[in-house]
Design a protein around this motif. Structure first.
Motif, PDB file in Angstrom:
ATOM      1  N   ASP A 125     -24.123 -33.684 -83.171  1.00  0.00           N
ATOM      2  CA  ASP A 125     -24.179 -35.115 -83.460  1.00  0.00           C
ATOM      3  C   ASP A 125     -22.827 -35.615 -83.960  1.00  0.00           C
ATOM      4  OD1 ASP A 125     -27.070 -35.472 -83.009  1.00  0.00           O
ATOM      5  OD2 ASP A 125     -27.249 -34.133 -84.738  1.00  0.00           O
ATOM      6  N   VAL A 126     -22.046 -34.694 -84.535  1.00  0.00           N
ATOM      7  CA  VAL A 126     -20.755 -35.007 -85.132  1.00  0.00           C
ATOM      8  C   VAL A 126     -19.977 -33.699 -85.238  1.00  0.00           C
ATOM      9  CG1 VAL A 126     -21.650 -34.766 -87.486  1.00  0.00           C
ATOM     10  CG2 VAL A 126     -19.654 -36.230 -87.103  1.00  0.00           C
ATOM     11  N   ALA A 127     -18.648 -33.809 -85.387  1.00  0.00           N
ATOM     12  CA  ALA A 127     -17.830 -32.609 -85.551  1.00  0.00           C
ATOM     13  C   ALA A 127     -16.840 -32.795 -86.690  1.00  0.00           C
ATOM     14  CB  ALA A 127     -17.088 -32.288 -84.262  1.00  0.00           C
ATOM     15  N   VAL A 128     -16.490 -31.672 -87.311  1.00  0.00           N
ATOM     16  CA  VAL A 128     -15.435 -31.632 -88.314  1.00  0.00           C
ATOM     17  C   VAL A 128     -14.369 -30.699 -87.745  1.00  0.00           C
ATOM     18  CG1 VAL A 128     -14.791 -30.959 -90.653  1.00  0.00           C
ATOM     19  CG2 VAL A 128     -17.037 -32.000 -90.230  1.00  0.00           C
ATOM     20  N   LEU A 129     -13.161 -31.244 -87.548  1.00  0.00           N
ATOM     21  CA  LEU A 129     -12.088 -30.492 -86.916  1.00  0.00           C
ATOM     22  C   LEU A 129     -10.886 -30.336 -87.836  1.00  0.00           C
ATOM     23  CD1 LEU A 129     -11.815 -32.423 -83.502  1.00  0.00           C
ATOM     24  CD2 LEU A 129     -13.291 -30.485 -84.022  1.00  0.00           C
ATOM     25  N   ASP A 130     -10.334 -29.140 -87.861  1.00  0.00           N
ATOM     26  CA  ASP A 130      -9.000 -28.938 -88.407  1.00  0.00           C
ATOM     27  C   ASP A 130      -8.062 -29.249 -87.238  1.00  0.00           C
ATOM     28  OD1 ASP A 130      -6.728 -28.182 -89.761  1.00  0.00           O
ATOM     29  OD2 ASP A 130      -7.184 -26.048 -89.731  1.00  0.00           O
ATOM     30  N   VAL A 131      -6.962 -29.904 -87.483  1.00  0.00           N
ATOM     31  CA  VAL A 131      -6.048 -30.274 -86.397  1.00  0.00           C
ATOM     32  C   VAL A 131      -5.298 -29.061 -85.873  1.00  0.00           C
ATOM     33  CG1 VAL A 131      -3.993 -31.609 -85.787  1.00  0.00           C
ATOM     34  CG2 VAL A 131      -5.798 -32.649 -87.161  1.00  0.00           C
ATOM     35  N   HIS A 132      -4.818 -28.203 -86.771  1.00  0.00           N
ATOM     36  CA  HIS A 132      -4.027 -27.042 -86.365  1.00  0.00           C
ATOM     37  C   HIS A 132      -4.891 -25.794 -86.380  1.00  0.00           C
ATOM     38  CE1 HIS A 132      -0.352 -29.334 -86.283  1.00  0.00           C
ATOM     39  NE2 HIS A 132      -0.719 -29.875 -87.425  1.00  0.00           N
ATOM     40  N   LEU A 133      -5.036 -25.213 -85.206  1.00  0.00           N
ATOM     41  CA  LEU A 133      -5.838 -23.997 -85.032  1.00  0.00           C
ATOM     42  C   LEU A 133      -4.891 -22.891 -84.587  1.00  0.00           C
ATOM     43  CD1 LEU A 133      -8.780 -25.627 -83.054  1.00  0.00           C
ATOM     44  CD2 LEU A 133      -8.707 -25.105 -85.504  1.00  0.00           C
ATOM     45  N   ALA A 147     -10.635 -34.464 -77.389  1.00  0.00           N
ATOM     46  CA  ALA A 147     -10.763 -35.181 -76.116  1.00  0.00           C
ATOM     47  C   ALA A 147     -12.158 -34.992 -75.522  1.00  0.00           C
ATOM     48  CB  ALA A 147      -9.695 -34.709 -75.138  1.00  0.00           C
ATOM     49  N   LYS A 148     -12.671 -33.778 -75.572  1.00  0.00           N
ATOM     50  CA  LYS A 148     -14.019 -33.504 -75.043  1.00  0.00           C
ATOM     51  C   LYS A 148     -15.068 -34.246 -75.865  1.00  0.00           C
ATOM     52  CE  LYS A 148     -16.942 -31.340 -72.386  1.00  0.00           C
ATOM     53  NZ  LYS A 148     -17.026 -31.638 -70.952  1.00  0.00           N
ATOM     54  N   LEU A 149     -14.915 -34.265 -77.176  1.00  0.00           N
ATOM     55  CA  LEU A 149     -15.853 -34.995 -78.031  1.00  0.00           C
ATOM     56  C   LEU A 149     -15.833 -36.484 -77.697  1.00  0.00           C
ATOM     57  CD1 LEU A 149     -15.109 -33.146 -81.374  1.00  0.00           C
ATOM     58  CD2 LEU A 149     -17.269 -33.045 -80.096  1.00  0.00           C
ATOM     59  N   ARG A 150     -14.648 -37.040 -77.490  1.00  0.00           N
ATOM     60  CA  ARG A 150     -14.553 -38.466 -77.110  1.00  0.00           C
ATOM     61  C   ARG A 150     -15.246 -38.706 -75.768  1.00  0.00           C
ATOM     62  NH1 ARG A 150     -11.869 -41.628 -80.512  1.00  0.00           N
ATOM     63  NH2 ARG A 150     -10.212 -40.746 -81.790  1.00  0.00           N
ATOM     64  N   GLN A 151     -15.016 -37.800 -74.821  1.00  0.00           N
ATOM     65  CA  GLN A 151     -15.654 -37.904 -73.506  1.00  0.00           C
ATOM     66  C   GLN A 151     -17.177 -37.912 -73.637  1.00  0.00           C
ATOM     67  OE1 GLN A 151     -14.641 -34.631 -70.928  1.00  0.00           O
ATOM     68  NE2 GLN A 151     -16.073 -35.278 -69.355  1.00  0.00           N
ATOM     69  N   LEU A 152     -17.700 -37.113 -74.553  1.00  0.00           N
ATOM     70  CA  LEU A 152     -19.145 -37.015 -74.771  1.00  0.00           C
ATOM     71  C   LEU A 152     -19.665 -38.073 -75.749  1.00  0.00           C
ATOM     72  CD1 LEU A 152     -19.407 -33.121 -75.074  1.00  0.00           C
ATOM     73  CD2 LEU A 152     -20.136 -34.548 -73.126  1.00  0.00           C
ATOM     74  N   ASN A 153     -18.762 -38.910 -76.260  1.00  0.00           N
ATOM     75  CA  ASN A 153     -19.112 -39.961 -77.230  1.00  0.00           C
ATOM     76  C   ASN A 153     -19.701 -39.377 -78.517  1.00  0.00           C
ATOM     77  OD1 ASN A 153     -18.991 -42.671 -77.935  1.00  0.00           O
ATOM     78  ND2 ASN A 153     -21.122 -43.016 -77.341  1.00  0.00           N
ATOM     79  N   ILE A 154     -19.106 -38.283 -78.974  1.00  0.00           N
ATOM     80  CA  ILE A 154     -19.516 -37.628 -80.211  1.00  0.00           C
ATOM     81  C   ILE A 154     -18.446 -37.920 -81.263  1.00  0.00           C
ATOM     82  CG2 ILE A 154     -19.954 -35.412 -81.349  1.00  0.00           C
ATOM     83  CD1 ILE A 154     -20.857 -34.379 -78.538  1.00  0.00           C
ATOM     84  N   PRO A 155     -18.823 -38.520 -82.385  1.00  0.00           N
ATOM     85  CA  PRO A 155     -17.830 -38.820 -83.417  1.00  0.00           C
ATOM     86  C   PRO A 155     -17.327 -37.544 -84.081  1.00  0.00           C
ATOM     87  CG  PRO A 155     -20.035 -39.307 -84.224  1.00  0.00           C
ATOM     88  CD  PRO A 155     -20.188 -38.919 -82.779  1.00  0.00           C
ATOM     89  N   PHE A 156     -16.097 -37.619 -84.607  1.00  0.00           N
ATOM     90  CA  PHE A 156     -15.552 -36.473 -85.316  1.00  0.00           C
ATOM     91  C   PHE A 156     -14.698 -36.929 -86.487  1.00  0.00           C
ATOM     92  CE2 PHE A 156     -12.689 -37.306 -81.773  1.00  0.00           C
ATOM     93  CZ  PHE A 156     -11.426 -37.315 -82.365  1.00  0.00           C
ATOM     94  N   VAL A 157     -14.569 -36.005 -87.435  1.00  0.00           N
ATOM     95  CA  VAL A 157     -13.780 -36.201 -88.642  1.00  0.00           C
ATOM     96  C   VAL A 157     -12.715 -35.110 -88.643  1.00  0.00           C
ATOM     97  CG1 VAL A 157     -13.827 -36.142 -91.164  1.00  0.00           C
ATOM     98  CG2 VAL A 157     -15.763 -37.125 -89.899  1.00  0.00           C
TER      99      VAL A 157
END
Length: 126
Positions: free
Chosen positions: A58-66, A76-86
Motif C-alpha cells: 500500500d506504501v513503501a519506505v525507501l532508503d535512497v542509497h542502497l 520509478a516502479k512504485l510511481r508506475q504502480l501508483n503506490i506512494p512512498f516515503v
C-alpha cells in the motif's frame, strides 16, 4: 537480509527497502508494533523489484542509497504502480531535487523519528 512477511490480514502493507541491517530491523519492528504489515525488509533494488512482482504494498519506505546504487528504479516502479512512498534518508532534499523520480517525494531525514515515520506512512497511504 532474509525476507520477513507479516501475515496480518487487513493491515496496511509497507514495503521496506533499507540496506543497513540494524536500521531495517528497527523499521520492521516499529512498523509491525504499530499494526502495519511489513514486506521485507529488502536491501537492494533487485530484491525490492522482485518483491513488487509477488505482492503489491500500500506504501513503501525507501532508503535512497542502497550500497553503491540509488533506489530510483524502485521509486520509478512504485510511481508506475501508483503506490506512494516515503524516503527515509540522510540525503539532503536539494540533492534529490535533481532526480525527477525522487524530487517531490516525502522525505524524512535520518536518524529516523519512528513516530513521525509511522504517522507519515499512514498519512500518505490515505
Amino acid at each position: 537480509m532474509s525476507e520477513i512477511v507479516d501475515t496480518r490480514a487487513g493491515a496496511t502493507k509497507v514495503l521496506v527497502v533499507e540496506d543497513e541491517f540494524f536500521i531495517a530491523d528497527e523499521l520492521r519492528r516499529k512498523l509491525t508494533a504499530a499494526g502495519l504489515r511489513v514486506l521485507g525488509p529488502v536491501s537492494s533494488n533487485e530484491h525490492a523489484l522482485d518483491l513488487l512482482e509477488q505482492e503489491r504494498p500500500d506504501v513503501a519506505v525507501l532508503d535512497v542509497h542502497l550500497g553503491g546504487a540509488r533506489a530510483t528504479p524502485v521509486a520509478a516502479k512504485l510511481r508506475q504502480l501508483n503506490i506512494p512512498f516515503v524516503l527515509a534518508t540522510a540525503s539532503p532534499a536539494h540533492e534529490l531535487a535533481s532526480d525527477p523520480v525522487l524530487a517531490d517525494a516525502v522525505i524524512l531525514e535520518k536518524p529516523t523519528d519512528f513516530g513521525l515515520l509511522i504517522e507519515t506512512v499512514r498519512r500518505v497511504v490515505k
